[in-house]
Design an enzyme around this catalytic site. Sequence first.
Site, PDB file in Angstrom:
ATOM      1  N   TYR A   1     107.243  82.524 -43.033  1.00  9.90           N
ATOM      2  CA  TYR A   1     107.670  82.589 -41.643  1.00  9.90           C
ATOM      3  C   TYR A   1     107.779  81.191 -41.030  1.00  9.90           C
ATOM      4  O   TYR A   1     106.779  80.535 -40.731  1.00  9.90           O
ATOM      5  CB  TYR A   1     106.704  83.422 -40.806  1.00  9.90           C
ATOM      6  CG  TYR A   1     106.479  84.837 -41.314  1.00  9.90           C
ATOM      7  CD1 TYR A   1     107.447  85.497 -42.068  1.00  9.90           C
ATOM      8  CD2 TYR A   1     105.300  85.513 -41.036  1.00  9.90           C
ATOM      9  CE1 TYR A   1     107.238  86.785 -42.532  1.00  9.90           C
ATOM     10  CE2 TYR A   1     105.089  86.806 -41.491  1.00  9.90           C
ATOM     11  CZ  TYR A   1     106.051  87.435 -42.242  1.00  9.90           C
ATOM     12  OH  TYR A   1     105.839  88.714 -42.700  1.00  9.90           O
TER      13      TYR A   1
ATOM     14  N   HIS B   1     103.504  88.887 -51.384  1.00  8.14           N
ATOM     15  CA  HIS B   1     104.627  88.992 -50.465  1.00  8.14           C
ATOM     16  C   HIS B   1     105.944  89.184 -51.210  1.00  8.14           C
ATOM     17  O   HIS B   1     106.405  88.292 -51.929  1.00  8.14           O
ATOM     18  CB  HIS B   1     104.697  87.722 -49.607  1.00  8.14           C
ATOM     19  CG  HIS B   1     105.504  87.873 -48.357  1.00  8.14           C
ATOM     20  ND1 HIS B   1     105.782  86.819 -47.518  1.00  8.14           N
ATOM     21  CD2 HIS B   1     106.087  88.954 -47.790  1.00  8.14           C
ATOM     22  CE1 HIS B   1     106.492  87.249 -46.486  1.00  8.14           C
ATOM     23  NE2 HIS B   1     106.706  88.549 -46.646  1.00  8.14           N
TER      24      HIS B   1
END
Length: 343
Positions: free
Chosen positions: A69, A153
């Site tokens: 992010y 992830h």
Amino acid sequence: MATDATTGRQPAALPVRTLGRSGVPVTALGFGAAAVAGLYQDVGEEEAAAAVEAAWDEGVRYFDTAPHYGLGLSERRLGAVLRSKPRDAFTLSTKVGRLLEPYDGGGDDLANGFAVSATHRRRWDFSADGVRRSLEDSLTRLGLDRVDLVLLHDPDDHERQAFDEAYPALEELRAQGVVRAIGAGMNRTRMLTRFLADTDVDAVLCAGRYTLLEQGALRSLLPTAVAAGKSVIVGGVFNSGLLADPGPGATYEYTAAPGELLRRAVRMRDVTEAHGVPLRAAALRFPFGHPAVAAVLVGARSAAQVRDAAEQYRRPVPRAAWTALRERDLLPAHAPVPEGDRS
């Protein structure tokens, strides 16, 4: 919790659940920190900090981030605020699988969805060493001594390495007490179901596959979690924005929403609003009908968005609204709805 300036009252406390058998608590409403890292549009430092502070004031004590992010910006911004809070008062999750390597070629990161300078490049790495390095780097960016939950992830294209190397490394870190809970976070359900069935993860993060619009996780993922005594964290409850505001320009899976889905979302909005409930409130409440769901993560880029999310979460959805959605074939009859919303 802060007192509401309008009513003079504190917000109602958020329910707290435990992730599987880990003992790790999460508030039912969690803060997803991708948006404050410039997801699709720039977010200033003060605006980002205000969003995190607003979440804290609303009683949110579960925060989720990832190196992906904003090329680490999410972790840095989240850590800057959380360092001022009692460490035992909140639960923090981050993710592994992408290492950030310095890059001096200039440009921006919009191709990956973030309005930030391209100061680093992402490199996939689900090796045991990669997992350990990723966690160490995350702790440095966060400025904290530990995270509570670590998730693999998006290992979609790295299944073998994720199960053979990354997962055992997480299990070892948990056994050593470095982290308290482990799991995986993805947009697809098949591998998440395998993690629940074939490994000793505590929880999985399922994004976009258990929402008011689509319930793919209901087929196998959620029943498997219940049978295994493990937890599911739900992300993407608005399906990338479609269920938050189903109008012109609405997005689904981060692109323009297909016409059929847009029309369906509009019909849902018409039903919920006829019963006095905004569609986004029903979308936030819906996942809690299933016993496997421990928390819902909501991404917000401003304090106003955080406060709205908390308000919508706390808004009861009348049983008649759920019934009407079913009668109009907008919600499957077998999809459970929250117990507290049935009266």
